[in-house]
Design a protein around this motif. Structure first.
Motif, PDB file in Angstrom:
ATOM      1  N   UNK A  40       0.822  -1.207   0.000  1.00 21.71           N
ATOM      2  CA  UNK A  40       0.000   0.000   0.000  1.00 21.71           C
ATOM      3  C   UNK A  40       0.861   1.265   0.000  1.00 21.71           C
ATOM      4  N   UNK A  41       0.441   2.233  -0.807  1.00 23.85           N
ATOM      5  CA  UNK A  41       1.108   3.537  -0.861  1.00 23.85           C
ATOM      6  C   UNK A  41       0.043   4.605  -0.678  1.00 23.85           C
ATOM      7  N   UNK A  42       0.254   5.492   0.291  1.00 18.79           N
ATOM      8  CA  UNK A  42      -0.673   6.614   0.459  1.00 18.79           C
ATOM      9  C   UNK A  42       0.000   7.896  -0.004  1.00 18.79           C
ATOM     10  N   UNK A  43      -0.692   8.605  -0.888  1.00 20.60           N
ATOM     11  CA  UNK A  43      -0.208   9.900  -1.373  1.00 20.60           C
ATOM     12  C   UNK A  43      -0.841  10.998  -0.519  1.00 20.60           C
ATOM     13  N   UNK A  44      -0.015  11.864   0.046  1.00 19.37           N
ATOM     14  CA  UNK A  44      -0.515  12.996   0.827  1.00 19.37           C
ATOM     15  C   UNK A  44      -1.246  12.589   2.086  1.00 19.37           C
ATOM     16  N   UNK A  45      -0.573  11.891   3.019  1.00 19.51           N
ATOM     17  CA  UNK A  45      -1.249  11.457   4.249  1.00 19.51           C
ATOM     18  C   UNK A  45      -1.698  12.608   5.150  1.00 19.51           C
ATOM     19  N   UNK A  68       7.024  19.373   4.247  1.00 21.52           N
ATOM     20  CA  UNK A  68       8.070  18.931   5.187  1.00 21.52           C
ATOM     21  C   UNK A  68       7.590  18.896   6.635  1.00 21.52           C
ATOM     22  N   UNK A  69       6.796  19.899   7.017  1.00 21.47           N
ATOM     23  CA  UNK A  69       6.295  19.946   8.398  1.00 21.47           C
ATOM     24  C   UNK A  69       5.440  18.730   8.705  1.00 21.47           C
ATOM     25  N   UNK A  70       4.537  18.398   7.778  1.00 22.59           N
ATOM     26  CA  UNK A  70       3.665  17.242   7.986  1.00 22.59           C
ATOM     27  C   UNK A  70       4.470  15.951   7.966  1.00 22.59           C
ATOM     28  N   UNK A  71       5.423  15.860   7.038  1.00 19.29           N
ATOM     29  CA  UNK A  71       6.255  14.656   6.940  1.00 19.29           C
ATOM     30  C   UNK A  71       7.019  14.429   8.247  1.00 19.29           C
ATOM     31  N   UNK A  72       7.505  15.515   8.844  1.00 19.31           N
ATOM     32  CA  UNK A  72       8.288  15.408  10.080  1.00 19.31           C
ATOM     33  C   UNK A  72       7.447  14.895  11.248  1.00 19.31           C
ATOM     34  N   UNK A  73       6.139  15.186  11.239  1.00 18.85           N
ATOM     35  CA  UNK A  73       5.261  14.772  12.335  1.00 18.85           C
ATOM     36  C   UNK A  73       4.842  13.303  12.260  1.00 18.85           C
ATOM     37  N   UNK A  89       8.526  13.737  -0.678  1.00 21.33           N
ATOM     38  CA  UNK A  89       8.730  13.903  -2.119  1.00 21.33           C
ATOM     39  C   UNK A  89       7.450  14.413  -2.769  1.00 21.33           C
ATOM     40  N   UNK A  90       7.598  14.839  -4.017  1.00 24.80           N
ATOM     41  CA  UNK A  90       6.475  15.292  -4.828  1.00 24.80           C
ATOM     42  C   UNK A  90       5.959  14.090  -5.632  1.00 24.80           C
ATOM     43  N   UNK A  91       4.724  13.694  -5.391  1.00 26.28           N
ATOM     44  CA  UNK A  91       4.162  12.520  -6.064  1.00 26.28           C
ATOM     45  C   UNK A  91       4.141  12.682  -7.587  1.00 26.28           C
TER      46      UNK A  91
END
Length: 266
Positions: A40-45, A68-73, A89-91
């Motif tokens: 499974x791959x989720x784009x933009x969690x 980046x802020x969301x990715x870090x959390x 990354x940019x999907x």
């Protein structure tokens, strides 16, 4: 525009609208039906509204987050729920092939930002041979176009190219109130399932893309005028298509037949 629960300000440039309605979230997760072993791959969690259910169900999950802020959390938010593989990354530029194999095709899900949904779907179609299914929340207008039928206003290049590669199934509508901040549009959830045995036998997919794009570029014009230089009247006659028709009345199958006819000249 600040999410009071999470302290994250939704960013317009990323098209962020965060899903918060528990009933809608449950309905979407139920429609996806994640299983242990799914690739499974989720784009933009985002704030992990779906992710917190998908990860424990699959036990392993790839997520692609541009912010980046969301990715870090995410690692903290999802700690202990399963094996998280985070790709900041940019999907739109992401190579999905690196995550898949023939034995482990991808199941791709996501609440896609409205401003990139169409180019992102075209990008994902190029990986359809290694995709089991794709379940997306999109602007309802885009879902209408994905499922569009010939001779309707919704039918166009997106309809033809997606239906050529995938079965399209509308799953549910989602009202603006389910999001924070609420978008100004209606949303819907759709499933795209790449054909295992395609009903279409196209001999030159690059040519098909070119013909479909050219035919819909000036959709008020006749096929004869749109495809001038690509097709002669004899080509249309050979596949029983009236050249005085417009692109919007041709079925996917007719576009494939015309492509196969023109491929004889290439």
């Amino acid at each position: 525009m600040t999410d009071s629960l999470h302290g994250h300000k939704a960013r317009k440039r990323f098209g962020q609208n965060f899903l918060e309605d528990d009933n809608v979230i449950n309905n979407i997760v139920h429609a996806i039906a994640p299983q242990v072993g799914d690739n499974m791959v989720e784009i933009g969690p985002g704030l992990a509204a779906l992710t917190r259910f998908l990860l424990p169900a699959c036990q392993k999950l790839h997520v692609i987050e541009l912010d980046r802020d969301l990715a870090a959390r995410l690692p903290n938010t999802l700690a202990g729920l399963g094996e998280l593989h985070l790709h900041q990354a940019d999907a739109l530029n992401f190579d999905f092939a690196q995550l898949a194999s023939i034995e482990h095709p991808l199941r791709i899900v996501g609440n896609l930002p409205y401003n990139i949904s169409t180019p992102l779907i075209f990008h994902l179609l190029s990986f359809s041979h290694i995709v089991k299914d794709m379940t997306f929340m999109l602007q309802k207008e885009v879902v209408d176009r994905l499922a569009g039928e010939p001779a309707t206003a919704d039918y166009g290049r997106l309809s033809v190219m997606v239906q050529y590669r995938c079965q399209v199934d509308w799953l549910l509508d989602v009202p603006p109130e389910a999001f924070n901040p609420p978008p100004k549009v209606q949303s819907a959830v759709v499933r795209l399932t790449p054909w295992q045995n395609s009903p279409y036998n196209c001999q030159n997919e690059t040519l098909l893309q070119h013909i479909v794009s050219t035919a819909f570029n000036q959709r008020r014009k006749t096929l004869r005028n749109c495809l001038k230089g690509l097709a002669e009247d004899a080509d249309f006659i050979a596949v029983d298509i009236d050249p005085s028709l417009r692109a919007e009345v041709l079925s996917v199958q007719q576009f494939v037949q015309l492509t196969n006819q023109l491929n004889r000249h290439v």
